[in-house]
Design a protein around this motif. Structure first.
Motif, PDB file in Angstrom:
ATOM      1  N   SER B 103       0.819  -1.218   0.000  1.00  0.00           N
ATOM      2  CA  SER B 103       0.000   0.000   0.000  1.00  0.00           C
ATOM      3  C   SER B 103       0.851   1.266   0.000  1.00  0.00           C
ATOM      4  O   SER B 103       0.480   2.259  -0.626  1.00  0.00           O
ATOM      5  CB  SER B 103      -0.996  -0.004   1.156  1.00  0.00           C
ATOM      6  N   ASN B 124      -1.930  -3.673   3.344  1.00  0.00           N
ATOM      7  CA  ASN B 124      -1.269  -2.808   4.313  1.00  0.00           C
ATOM      8  C   ASN B 124      -0.015  -3.428   4.885  1.00  0.00           C
ATOM      9  O   ASN B 124       0.939  -2.741   5.197  1.00  0.00           O
ATOM     10  CB  ASN B 124      -2.214  -2.456   5.460  1.00  0.00           C
ATOM     11  N   ASN B 293     -16.064   0.330  -2.332  1.00  0.00           N
ATOM     12  CA  ASN B 293     -14.816   0.184  -1.578  1.00  0.00           C
ATOM     13  C   ASN B 293     -14.967  -0.817  -0.450  1.00  0.00           C
ATOM     14  O   ASN B 293     -14.112  -1.668  -0.229  1.00  0.00           O
ATOM     15  CB  ASN B 293     -14.391   1.530  -0.972  1.00  0.00           C
ATOM     16  N   ARG B 294     -16.098  -0.694   0.260  1.00  0.00           N
ATOM     17  CA  ARG B 294     -16.329  -1.578   1.395  1.00  0.00           C
ATOM     18  C   ARG B 294     -16.443  -3.031   0.916  1.00  0.00           C
ATOM     19  O   ARG B 294     -15.849  -3.945   1.481  1.00  0.00           O
ATOM     20  CB  ARG B 294     -17.614  -1.159   2.122  1.00  0.00           C
ATOM     21  N   TRP B 296     -15.311  -4.434  -1.945  1.00  0.00           N
ATOM     22  CA  TRP B 296     -14.057  -5.013  -2.451  1.00  0.00           C
ATOM     23  C   TRP B 296     -13.124  -5.352  -1.303  1.00  0.00           C
ATOM     24  O   TRP B 296     -12.353  -6.298  -1.369  1.00  0.00           O
ATOM     25  CB  TRP B 296     -13.370  -4.075  -3.440  1.00  0.00           C
ATOM     26  N   LYS B 297     -13.207  -4.537  -0.247  1.00  0.00           N
ATOM     27  CA  LYS B 297     -12.353  -4.789   0.904  1.00  0.00           C
ATOM     28  C   LYS B 297     -12.678  -6.164   1.507  1.00  0.00           C
ATOM     29  O   LYS B 297     -11.777  -6.955   1.811  1.00  0.00           O
ATOM     30  CB  LYS B 297     -12.565  -3.695   1.942  1.00  0.00           C
ATOM     31  N   ASN B 300     -11.630  -8.935  -0.949  1.00  0.00           N
ATOM     32  CA  ASN B 300     -10.211  -9.112  -1.218  1.00  0.00           C
ATOM     33  C   ASN B 300      -9.338  -9.139   0.022  1.00  0.00           C
ATOM     34  O   ASN B 300      -8.212  -9.612  -0.041  1.00  0.00           O
ATOM     35  CB  ASN B 300      -9.738  -7.985  -2.153  1.00  0.00           C
ATOM     36  N   GLN B 301      -9.819  -8.613   1.126  1.00  0.00           N
ATOM     37  CA  GLN B 301      -8.911  -8.491   2.269  1.00  0.00           C
ATOM     38  C   GLN B 301      -9.273  -9.405   3.435  1.00  0.00           C
ATOM     39  O   GLN B 301      -8.648  -9.343   4.482  1.00  0.00           O
ATOM     40  CB  GLN B 301      -8.848  -7.035   2.761  1.00  0.00           C
TER      41      GLN B 301
END
Ligand code: FAD
Ligand code: FAD
Lengths: 479, 419
Positions: B103, B124, B293-294, B296-297, B300-301
């Motif tokens: 990031s 991150n 955004n929320r 995809w987070k 993917n995260q």
């Protein structure tokens, strides 16, 4: 009396006499690829038709400790298919079948001798193509493309050969058949497919390739931009890239090349132009207009005289025909030419092109410039007379100076033609001894006795590949 | 195996005590070193080679397989090596030190409107070196491919402790062997990546994500083929359920994002909507940018910390058969993340007997259809091999390892087939 059969005799037993060429007159055709400066006659040429035959051939050659190499169409420009140490050429042109096309999976499985363009032709009715599109696409093979990691004008957007290969069947120097990669996008372990692609036929002989097919874009726009100077054209290229616009293709052609094309093909390039850019963008129709406008603006702000979009398919095809056959056209105005393949970071294009002209002038040789400009991959075509020893030597010096300049600017000695015999002595300009050692360790894994395509890529010290100053034979057919 | 004291003593010739510590629980090593210079890394490799010390290159520690035991000697973290990005915006190229977090790199590149085309998880804390060593990717694979499509050059500290380079900082280059390909996805078994040069891409002006729910995965997968037929500027796709599904519930959600110029994208939303409408989707929503955004987070995260987590690759066209075969056996608590255009599926299931039985079935199905499975995470007591299906070219891979790391100092025994 006991007689041991020679390698050629054993190859004849294996394949039949009609598939083994050993008559010296016929062998001359195989003394070089499209780099006519380096030549050597092979002992024999064999024409296998299957993986198993290739395997049997490599086994025999290894047993006889005789060097051997794969050769396809011989359009290579770095001496890759030249039998640097003699031996046997494994000519793969008979292995030219498209084995499978699978639209659901968007792949094709082909034999290595399939001509690049034939694959695209085979899938075009279904709106697909094979993305790597070297200018030699009508003649070169997919096996040759994989071995050299070939590029082409549309590499700018679509990537080079390595980005389109999923797997392959290869034959090791001792005849072992090895399948690497496959039909899946990812397979576990080290990426041998990626390693083999671009290894210039020194790690194994490829007998089958699984490639990705690419969907045709919905819409294509091709722009011809005319400039009064090479500098303005190359600055436009750098500006377009720097703005984050990546066209599908962006090619530069200079005056000498333009006049050769127009003399022989008459495709509509303006003969009074000092340089033209051929810029193509493609994709979803609605996304093209804005980008095209911006490209035109950038070119006009760099003093372009004309920036005209091809109006019909015919016009577009002609523009591309001109580009793809530039080299052939130049071949008609000179007895010989030497193609350089240097690369610079894209922002350095104006600098390298100016240097190219300067270096040519210094040695009194004419240079026609064509380049995959968007990639920073230049192709100065150095015109020389092969009967004039001085000119031959100067042509080599010009190329070497251009390569040195590319390296100085942070570039590479070769963008797509490979190192071969031609640039093996230059490898040290890019890679330290230890860098090369790391690579040689890999070569020794697959090619331990170095019988397969020896004296390629790495410096040979002894400079075995003497420059042949004999009259260059006219190249047939594909040019 | 040597004791930590013996090794620690040897390390003191190169490192200060502040640079050496006991390894964290999750690591397969006893000690971890935090070099401050690349010179120390090179010296360490030389020391390791001489003393048969095994090394484990360490990035952000986000992709550590659950080894469950300490069988290697020293982890090498590049975190403390001062690192600066070398970005050439006019060339769309950047050279990035391996220890930088993803990031932080993306953030710097974005100042010039550019990006690395990868979108791996854990951005991150995961490092550039770790991402390349694991060949990590995300939903943007649809448009940009993987690390093998964007890495131009690498520098690796090899088994002699020397920095070796492969590739060039230009977008085109075929000089020498493309060893970058070998290092990508090699899990640190061929050396320690020092820095990596990427081909960059412009950040698209606009991104729009649509989400459509389906009752079951094979119906969703079928939509993939239809999407190919229509010209659309798709950037990412992913089908998820369970923990990876931000909308919760039992549905399977197909996420598709379009990316490009604003003017070009807007009319495509309708096009995409109309294709989805002809599929058996239950609904379709255009997400706002905050929602997107929320979502995809989560997609993917999110990574489960325990249980079984496997990456499956099948021949693309057999995805549907794959789901037909496994769907009846899926139960509550199992999560899937599907990259339909690449034939890749991640499955997470808890640690129990049913899950083991299920995985056995999955492996059987893959064997029949053609494909591979790799566990990212396995319960400690599990009897499964990390790579239960091996490629036929394994003997050649072993020879490569032998050639580049003859003493076996780089993470021996952690790669495919025991490499
Ligand atoms: C006019 C002209 C234009 C060109 N334009 C381009 C261009 O735009 N882009 C580009 O990249 N190149 C270009 N080239 C170079 C050349 O066409 C490519 O390198 C091409 O990929 C070579 O293919 P080929 O079938 O002719 O191979 P060959 O020349 O026969 O062989 C090339 C090398 O590949 C090896 N090889 C061939 N087949 C196999 C196999 N099956 N297994 C293992 N090794 C094998 C050979 O040993 C040799 O080292 C051009 C050449 C010419 C003459
Ligand atoms: C359980 C779990 C499963 C995951 N599964 C996936 C997945 O399936 N797909 C995916 O894309 N991402 C996955 N991730 C995300 C992954 O953590 C990150 O995307 C990233 O790959 C790891 O980066 P890191 O810096 O944390 O590397 P680390 O976790 O520290 O190391 C990962 C591997 O890379 C090697 N390595 C690290 N740095 C270097 C270096 N400089 N040189 C050489 N080798 C090095 C290590 O030796 C190790 O083998 C998963 C994470 C977890 C926790």
């Amino acid at each position: 009396m006991k007689k041991t059969f020679s390698l050629i005799e054993q190859l004849q037993q294996l394949l039949g006499k009609d598939r083994v060429i050993s008559n010296p007159d016929e062998l001359i055709v195989f003394e070089c690829d499209a780099l006519t400066l380096h030549k050597n006659i092979p002992e024999g040429v064999v024409l296998p038709e299957s993986t198993e035959e290739v395997s049997a051939i490599t086994k025999l050659c290894s047993e006889h400790k005789t060097p051997f190499l794969a050769r396809a169409s011989g359009t290579g420009l770095s001496g890759g298919a030249t039998p640097a140490k003699g031996g046997v050429i494994i000519q793969l042109s008979r292995m030219n079948q498209i084995l499978e096309i699978d639209y659901e999976d968007e792949i094709a499985v082909v034999q290595p001798g399939v001509i690049n363009l034939h694959l695209t032709e085979a899938v075009s009715s279904r709106n697909y193509h094979f993305a790597p599109d070297p200018s030699s696409e009508k003649a070169c093979t997919i096996g040759g493309n994989v071995a050299e990691n070939a590029g082409g004008p549309h590499t700018l957007k679509y990537g080079v050969t390595t980005n389109h290969v999923l797997g392959m069947k290869t034959v090791s120097p001792t005849g072992e058949i090895v399948e690497i990669g496959g039909r899946c996008e990812d397979s576990p372990g080290y990426d041998l497919t990626g390693l083999f692609t671009g290894s210039e036929g020194t790690l194994g002989i490829i007998t089958e390739v699984t490639v990705k097919l690419t969907r045709n874009p919905e819409s294509i726009k091709t722009l011809l931009v005319v400039f009064n100077s090479v500098e303005d054209a190359s600055i436009s290229v750098s500006n377009i890239i720097a703005e984050g616009i990546i066209p599908a293709a962006m090619e530069l052609i200079d005056q000498l090349a333009i006049s050769a094309v127009e003399q022989h093909l008459n495709v509509g390039y303006p003969t009074d132009a000092t340089a033209v850019l051929l810029i193509e963008i493609d994709g979803v129709a609605t996304s093209l207009d804005k980008e095209m406008k911006r490209i035109q603006q950038i070119c006009l702000s760099n003093r372009a005289m004309i920036a005209q979009i091809a109006r019909t398919d015919k016009e577009r095809e002609d523009l591309w025909r001109g580009r793809k056959e530039t080299v052939g056209a130049l071949g008609k105005i000179t007895p010989a030419y030497y193609t350089n393949d240097g690369v610079v970071p894209r922002s350095k294009l104006p600098e390298i092109l100016a240097d190219t002209i300067r270096i040519g002038n210094k040695y009194g040789l004419r240079i026609g410039n064509i380049c995959h400009a968007g990639d920073g991959n230049i192709h100065p075509l150095i015109l020389y007379n092969p009967d004039d020893k001085n000119e031959v030597e100067n042509a080599i010096k010009v190329s070497e100076e251009i390569i040195k300049k590319c390296i100085e600017l942070g570039g590479s000695i070769t963008g797509e033609h490979g190192v071969g015999t031609e640039k093996s002595e230059y490898l040290g300009m890019m890679f330290s001894e230890e860098d090369q050692e790391q690579m040689k360790k890999i070569r020794d894994v697959f090619n331990p006795d170095y019988l397969l395509n020896p004296d390629k890529i790495f410096p040979t010290q002894s400079k075995r590949n003497k420059i042949n100053l004999k009259k260059t034979k006219k190249l047939k057919g594909w040019l | 195996m040597k004791s930590p004291e013996t090794i620690g003593n040897k390390l003191k010739s190169i490192f200060s005590t502040k640079e050496i510590s006991l390894s964290e629980e999750a690591l397969p090593t006893q000690l971890t070193v935090y070099p401050s210079t690349i010179g120390q890394v090179c010296e360490l490799v030389k020391l390791a080679r001489k003393n048969q010390i095994t090394l484990f290159p360490l990035g952000g520690g986000t992709h550590l397989f659950s080894y469950g035991k300490k069988f290697l000697d020293v982890s090498v973290s590049l975190k403390r090596i001062p690192s600066d990005l070398d970005h050439s915006p006019a060339d769309l190229v950047a050279t990035v030190p391996a220890g930088m977090t993803f990031s932080s790199v993306q953030e710097q590149l974005s100042k010039n409107g550019q990006m690395i085309s990868l979108d791996p998880p854990h951005t991150n804390s995961s490092t550039i070196g770790g991402i390349i060593a694991t060949n990590s990717f995300g939903p943007r694979r649809y448009r940009y491919g993987t690390a093998r499509d964007c890495v131009l050059e690498t520098t690796l500290i090899n088994s002699k402790g020397l920095a070796v380079k492969s590739g060039a900082k230009t977008v085109k280059n075929v000089s020498g062997y493309d060893l970058n390909k070998l290092y990508i996805g090699s899990l640190g078994t061929l050396g320690i990546l020092k820095d990596i040069t990427f081909k960059l891409f412009p950040i698209p002006e606009k991104r729009v994500t649509l989400a459509a729910d389906f009752k079951n995965p094979d119906k969703a997968v079928k939509l993939t083929a239809d999407l190919r037929k229509i010209p659309l500027d798709i950037e990412s796709t992913c089908i998820t359920n369970g923990v990876w599904n931000p909308s919760g519930g039992t549905n399977w959600t197909y996420f598709i994002s379009l990316a490009g110029g604003e003017k070009a994208i807007t009319p495509q939303i309708d096009r995409l909507f109309s294709i989805i409408k002809t599929s058996p989707a239950l609904n379709c929503t255009t997400l706002s940018s905050a929602e997107s955004n929320r979502f995809w987070k989560v997609v993917n995260q999110t990574y489960p910390k325990d249980g079984n987590n496997a990456k499956i690759t099948v021949i693309k066209k057999y995805l549907k058969s794959f789901f037909n075969s496994i769907f009846p056996h899926l139960t509550q608590g199992y999560s899937l993340k599907i990259f339909p255009d690449s034939g890749i599926v991640y499955i997470h299931c808890p640690e129990d007997d049913d899950a083991s039985e299920f995985i056995k079935n999955v492996i059987g199905t893959i064997r029949t259809l053609g494909g591979y499975l790799e566990f990212e995470l396995l319960p400690r007591e599990s009897t499964f091999e990390r790579w239960p299906i091996l490629p036929s070219s394994l003997p050649w891979m072993k020879k490569i390892k032998m050639a580049l790391d003859p003493e076996g100092i780089f993470a021996p025994g952690t790669f495919v087939g025991g490499i």
